[in-house]
Motif scaffolding. Structure first.
Motif, PDB file in Angstrom:
ATOM      1  N   GLY A   1     -16.209  50.662 -41.911  1.00 47.12           N
ATOM      2  CA  GLY A   1     -15.740  50.203 -40.605  1.00 47.12           C
ATOM      3  C   GLY A   1     -15.381  51.319 -39.628  1.00 47.12           C
ATOM      4  N   GLY A   2     -15.564  51.019 -38.403  1.00 42.35           N
ATOM      5  CA  GLY A   2     -15.017  51.864 -37.345  1.00 42.35           C
ATOM      6  C   GLY A   2     -15.891  52.983 -36.832  1.00 42.35           C
ATOM      7  N   VAL A   3     -16.872  53.416 -37.636  1.00 43.95           N
ATOM      8  CA  VAL A   3     -17.628  54.605 -37.241  1.00 43.95           C
ATOM      9  C   VAL A   3     -19.133  54.311 -37.194  1.00 43.95           C
ATOM     10  CG1 VAL A   3     -18.129  57.005 -37.838  1.00 43.95           C
ATOM     11  CG2 VAL A   3     -15.863  56.090 -38.227  1.00 43.95           C
TER      12      VAL A   3
ATOM     13  N   LEU B   1     -19.778  48.651 -36.555  1.00 48.88           N
ATOM     14  CA  LEU B   1     -20.950  47.808 -36.764  1.00 48.88           C
ATOM     15  C   LEU B   1     -21.646  47.513 -35.436  1.00 48.88           C
ATOM     16  CD1 LEU B   1     -19.638  45.163 -39.321  1.00 48.88           C
ATOM     17  CD2 LEU B   1     -21.442  46.832 -39.710  1.00 48.88           C
ATOM     18  N   GLY B   2     -20.830  47.206 -34.443  1.00 50.51           N
ATOM     19  CA  GLY B   2     -21.378  46.843 -33.131  1.00 50.51           C
ATOM     20  C   GLY B   2     -22.219  47.960 -32.525  1.00 50.51           C
ATOM     21  N   SER B   3     -21.917  49.197 -32.863  1.00 46.01           N
ATOM     22  CA  SER B   3     -22.710  50.309 -32.316  1.00 46.01           C
ATOM     23  C   SER B   3     -23.781  50.751 -33.324  1.00 46.01           C
ATOM     24  CB  SER B   3     -21.799  51.485 -31.954  1.00 46.01           C
ATOM     25  OG  SER B   3     -21.077  51.943 -33.094  1.00 46.01           O
TER      26      SER B   3
ATOM     27  N   ASN C   1     -23.525  42.953 -24.572  1.00 45.37           N
ATOM     28  CA  ASN C   1     -22.780  44.118 -25.059  1.00 45.37           C
ATOM     29  C   ASN C   1     -21.373  44.149 -24.480  1.00 45.37           C
ATOM     30  OD1 ASN C   1     -25.904  45.635 -24.410  1.00 45.37           O
ATOM     31  ND2 ASN C   1     -25.196  45.065 -26.430  1.00 45.37           N
ATOM     32  N   PHE C   2     -20.401  43.980 -25.368  1.00 46.04           N
ATOM     33  CA  PHE C   2     -19.005  44.038 -24.934  1.00 46.04           C
ATOM     34  C   PHE C   2     -18.560  45.495 -24.883  1.00 46.04           C
ATOM     35  CE2 PHE C   2     -17.410  39.691 -24.855  1.00 46.04           C
ATOM     36  CZ  PHE C   2     -18.508  39.026 -25.376  1.00 46.04           C
ATOM     37  N   TYR C   3     -17.917  45.862 -23.792  1.00 49.57           N
ATOM     38  CA  TYR C   3     -17.338  47.198 -23.657  1.00 49.57           C
ATOM     39  C   TYR C   3     -15.836  47.035 -23.879  1.00 49.57           C
ATOM     40  CZ  TYR C   3     -21.673  48.724 -21.244  1.00 49.57           C
ATOM     41  OH  TYR C   3     -22.977  49.033 -20.917  1.00 49.57           O
TER      42      TYR C   3
ATOM     43  N   ASP D   1     -17.319  43.356 -19.940  1.00 54.82           N
ATOM     44  CA  ASP D   1     -16.280  44.389 -19.969  1.00 54.82           C
ATOM     45  C   ASP D   1     -14.954  43.724 -20.340  1.00 54.82           C
ATOM     46  OD1 ASP D   1     -14.485  46.341 -19.366  1.00 54.82           O
ATOM     47  OD2 ASP D   1     -15.088  46.603 -17.271  1.00 54.82           O
ATOM     48  N   ASN D   2     -14.422  44.088 -21.518  1.00 57.73           N
ATOM     49  CA  ASN D   2     -13.184  43.442 -21.965  1.00 57.73           C
ATOM     50  C   ASN D   2     -12.045  43.581 -20.963  1.00 57.73           C
ATOM     51  OD1 ASN D   2     -14.096  42.285 -24.281  1.00 57.73           O
ATOM     52  ND2 ASN D   2     -13.020  43.644 -25.701  1.00 57.73           N
ATOM     53  N   SER D   3     -11.994  44.711 -20.237  1.00 52.70           N
ATOM     54  CA  SER D   3     -10.862  44.851 -19.306  1.00 52.70           C
ATOM     55  C   SER D   3     -11.007  43.841 -18.156  1.00 52.70           C
ATOM     56  CB  SER D   3     -10.726  46.283 -18.784  1.00 52.70           C
ATOM     57  OG  SER D   3     -11.910  46.693 -18.184  1.00 52.70           O
TER      58      SER D   3
ATOM     59  N   SER E   1      -5.906  37.031 -24.726  1.00 42.69           N
ATOM     60  CA  SER E   1      -6.250  37.054 -26.155  1.00 42.69           C
ATOM     61  C   SER E   1      -7.770  37.129 -26.272  1.00 42.69           C
ATOM     62  CB  SER E   1      -5.758  35.771 -26.836  1.00 42.69           C
ATOM     63  OG  SER E   1      -6.462  34.668 -26.285  1.00 42.69           O
ATOM     64  N   PHE E   2      -8.245  37.602 -27.438  1.00 46.21           N
ATOM     65  CA  PHE E   2      -9.698  37.617 -27.643  1.00 46.21           C
ATOM     66  C   PHE E   2     -10.269  36.203 -27.556  1.00 46.21           C
ATOM     67  CE2 PHE E   2      -9.337  41.750 -30.254  1.00 46.21           C
ATOM     68  CZ  PHE E   2      -9.611  42.509 -29.121  1.00 46.21           C
ATOM     69  N   LYS E   3      -9.463  35.218 -28.002  1.00 46.53           N
ATOM     70  CA  LYS E   3      -9.949  33.835 -27.978  1.00 46.53           C
ATOM     71  C   LYS E   3     -10.276  33.415 -26.533  1.00 46.53           C
ATOM     72  CE  LYS E   3      -8.402  29.240 -29.343  1.00 46.53           C
ATOM     73  NZ  LYS E   3      -7.896  28.665 -28.101  1.00 46.53           N
TER      74      LYS E   3
HETATM   75  N1  LIG Z   1     -14.173  40.285 -26.376  1.00 43.57           N
HETATM   76  C1  LIG Z   1     -13.827  40.540 -27.643  1.00 43.57           C
HETATM   77  N2  LIG Z   1     -13.559  41.809 -28.026  1.00 43.57           N
HETATM   78  C2  LIG Z   1     -13.218  42.028 -29.310  1.00 43.57           C
HETATM   79  C3  LIG Z   1     -13.128  40.984 -30.252  1.00 43.57           C
HETATM   80  N3  LIG Z   1     -12.759  41.518 -31.449  1.00 43.57           N
HETATM   81  C4  LIG Z   1     -12.637  42.850 -31.255  1.00 43.57           C
HETATM   82  N4  LIG Z   1     -12.904  43.161 -29.958  1.00 43.57           N
HETATM   83  C5  LIG Z   1     -12.893  44.508 -29.329  1.00 43.57           C
HETATM   84  O1  LIG Z   1     -14.020  45.246 -29.797  1.00 43.57           O
HETATM   85  C6  LIG Z   1     -13.578  46.508 -30.284  1.00 43.57           C
HETATM   86  C7  LIG Z   1     -14.371  46.959 -31.498  1.00 43.57           C
HETATM   87  O2  LIG Z   1     -15.316  46.101 -31.901  1.00 43.57           O
HETATM   88  P1  LIG Z   1     -15.285  45.184 -33.208  1.00 43.57           P
HETATM   89  O3  LIG Z   1     -16.209  44.068 -32.901  1.00 43.57           O
HETATM   90  O4  LIG Z   1     -13.889  44.859 -33.632  1.00 43.57           O
HETATM   91  O5  LIG Z   1     -15.877  46.185 -34.278  1.00 43.57           O
HETATM   92  P2  LIG Z   1     -17.060  45.953 -35.302  1.00 43.57           P
HETATM   93  O6  LIG Z   1     -18.358  45.982 -34.596  1.00 43.57           O
HETATM   94  O7  LIG Z   1     -16.745  44.749 -36.154  1.00 43.57           O
HETATM   95  O8  LIG Z   1     -17.045  47.251 -36.181  1.00 43.57           O
HETATM   96  P3  LIG Z   1     -15.890  47.918 -37.008  1.00 43.57           P
HETATM   97  O9  LIG Z   1     -15.295  48.891 -36.043  1.00 43.57           O
HETATM   98  O10 LIG Z   1     -16.645  48.563 -38.068  1.00 43.57           O
HETATM   99  O11 LIG Z   1     -14.953  46.846 -37.456  1.00 43.57           O
HETATM  100  C8  LIG Z   1     -12.128  46.283 -30.639  1.00 43.57           C
HETATM  101  O12 LIG Z   1     -11.423  47.466 -30.521  1.00 43.57           O
HETATM  102  C9  LIG Z   1     -11.660  45.299 -29.657  1.00 43.57           C
HETATM  103  O13 LIG Z   1     -11.257  45.937 -28.480  1.00 43.57           O
HETATM  104  C10 LIG Z   1     -13.415  39.658 -29.808  1.00 43.57           C
HETATM  105  O14 LIG Z   1     -13.374  38.666 -30.545  1.00 43.57           O
HETATM  106  N5  LIG Z   1     -13.763  39.514 -28.509  1.00 43.57           N
END
Ligand SMILES: Nc1nc2c(ncn2[C@@H]2O[C@H](COP(=O)(O)OP(=O)(O)OP(=O)(O)O)[C@@H](O)[C@H]2O)c(=O)[nH]1
Length: 451
Positions: free
Chosen positions: A104-106, A147-149, A172-174, A207-209, A225-227
């Motif tokens: 995770g994370g990287v 994972l997302g990247s 793509n969520f930022y 863009d999350n912000s 909230s994310f929800k």
């Molecule tokens: N809009 C939205 N943003 C989210 C959500 N969950 C996490 N995030 C944001 O997305 C960022 C990172 O993406 P994640 O989707 O959590 O990460 P991941 O792709 O699962 O990968 P890991 O980092 O390996 O867990 C987080 O720091 C949050 O700011 C969500 O349900 N909705």
């Protein structure tokens, strides 16, 4: 038939998917819990639900069920959240692919998840075989997540090899960047974006912000909230795909969207706005008129990106109205925008707006869990604007601020330092590309053609 496969990657992708599949089910008269048809819903003539659902039978001669054309990749806890959620029996087990949590994370660790990548491609092959003709893939991810990247990029590369030129659109969520506590997200985003430029046909920037700002300002929540952010993104996706899932007027397919919005292949980052948006408890004397909706669409507050859109010029703009709308009112609304001169187009694209109307009732099916007001009419704007350059500019600046190379060397093994330099250079080049495109004139275009 032109079908789509939805790929939901990481925590963001999986959380969002549960929200949008819930809404899609309700919009197409399907039970979100198990995919069985809701017998109380009358079938609609213009329903094209087969583009996103396939018909299945669990037992011979048993009832028909509808299965989303969808694949999920995430950590075990995220996959478990699907089985505990409102769509718990909707997705087949083989579409849920779990990853080890230690990666995770990287970016680099997630990029190397070979077994999960093979499983995902295998599942997509199966989905493709169960469809007539796949028109495109839609990918949902956060560019800041590991994972997302990393996994998303590895998958996009593989999709090109395995499925040729099938359209690929990224949602793509930022994330909101906290560079002191989560500097890795900056590096993940830079590596993700640099590669995605060549691998995606369209990238819808969420863009999350900005989504957080919409939660507090428009939905009147105390905190975001994310929800709630995912609910706004779900409405966006519902309106964006409305013309594909029903017989629609504009942007009826990803390829039509690409030809409407993308003048050059890598200038494909789409900004968007949506109006109106109210909390469920809001008391409205009247629904907004089409002109007011159109004006609202172009207010900064309605944009799902926290950049100053008016600092850039549009290369393309498509407005899709939905609900109780008449074409004459659309004409009025658009001419008000044109005369207000709040938005500018590049010199070489004077044609301006593309508009369409979908007559499906607006937000009729918003599940109560979303806590958003149902309205009679609304609109979605998709734009290709040079103001997008603020994002790559911001990433380059953040990379300097966090002294990214030091973190990179320590935690991003498996990737060469030179790859990071290249990615950073690509983002700098992107800033220049947008600036040049904005400054181009019709004469420049003519000269380029003559050469
Ligand atoms: N809009 C939205 N943003 C989210 C959500 N969950 C996490 N995030 C944001 O997305 C960022 C990172 O993406 P994640 O989707 O959590 O990460 P991941 O792709 O699962 O990968 P890991 O980092 O390996 O867990 C987080 O720091 C949050 O700011 C969500 O349900 N909705």
């Amino acid at each position: 038939m032109k079908e789509y496969i939805f790929l939901n990657i990481g925590s963001t992708g999986i959380n969002l998917a549960q929200s949008y599949w819930h809404l899609f089910c309700l919009e197409h008269g399907i039970s979100p819990n198990d995919g069985e048809p809701d017998l109380l819903c009358l079938p609609k003539d213009d329903d094209n639900s087969h583009v996103i659902f396939r018909e299945t039978k669990t037992i011979p001669y048993g009832p028909i069920k509808y299965t989303p054309r969808s694949v999920f990749v995430g950590e075990q806890s995220e996959i478990d959240s699907i089985r505990a959620g409102s769509c718990k029996n909707l997705f087949p087990a083989e579409s849920l692919i779990d990853c080890p949590s230690e990666c995770g994370g990287v970016y680099s660790k997630s990029y190397m998840l070979k077994v999960q990548l093979e499983k995902t491609i295998e599942q997509m092959r199966k989905e493709t075989e169960l469809a007539d003709s796949i028109e495109g893939f839609m990918l949902f991810n956060s560019i800041g997540g590991g994972l997302g990247s990393g996994f998303t990029n590895a998958l996009l590369e593989q999709l090109g090899d395995s499925f040729g030129k099938t359209q690929k659109a990224g949602f793509n969520f930022y994330p909101v960047y906290d560079i002191s506590s989560k500097p890795h997200q900056v590096i993940n985003s830079i590596l993700a974006l640099a590669k995605m430029q060549d691998l995606l046909n369209l990238s819808f920037v969420l863009d999350n912000s900005a989504l957080a700002r919409m939660c507090t300002n428009q939905l009147e929540r105390e905190s975001a909230s994310f929800k709630d952010m995912n609910s706004i993104a779900t409405l966006f996706l519902s309106q964006l795909t409305c013309s594909m899932r029903n017989d629609g007027a504009l942007n009826t397919s990803l390829s039509e969207m690409e030809s409407n919005l993308v003048p050059y292949p890598t200038i494909h980052n789409i900004v968007s706005s949506m109006a109106p948006l109210y909390p469920a408890q809001k008391v409205l004397e009247n629904d907004l008129l089409v002109t007011d909706i159109t004006l609202k669409l172009f207010e900064q507050a309605s944009f799902m990106q926290n950049i100053d859109i008016n600092q850039g010029k549009y290369m393309a703009c498509a407005v899709v109205y939905q609900g109780d709308i008449v074409p004459k009112d659309v004409g009025h609304g658009i001419s008000r925008i044109k005369t207000s001169r709040t938005i500018q187009f590049v010199d070489w694209c004077p044609t301006g707006f593309k508009c369409g109307i979908n007559y499906q009732t607006m937000h009729e099916q918003i599940p109560d869990i979303m806590d958003i007001k149902r309205v009679k009419r609304g609109a979605l704007m998709l734009g290709n604007s040079s103001s997008y350059r603020e994002f790559p500019k911001m990433f380059v600046q953040m990379s300097e601020d966090i002294n990214a190379l030091k973190i990179f060397k320590k935690d991003f093994e498996c990737i060469e330092e030179s790859d990071y330099d290249v990615a950073l250079e690509q983002l700098k080049a992107k800033v220049s590309d947008y600036t040049e495109i904005e400054a181009e004139t019709v004469e420049d275009e003519g000269q380029t053609e003559e050469h």
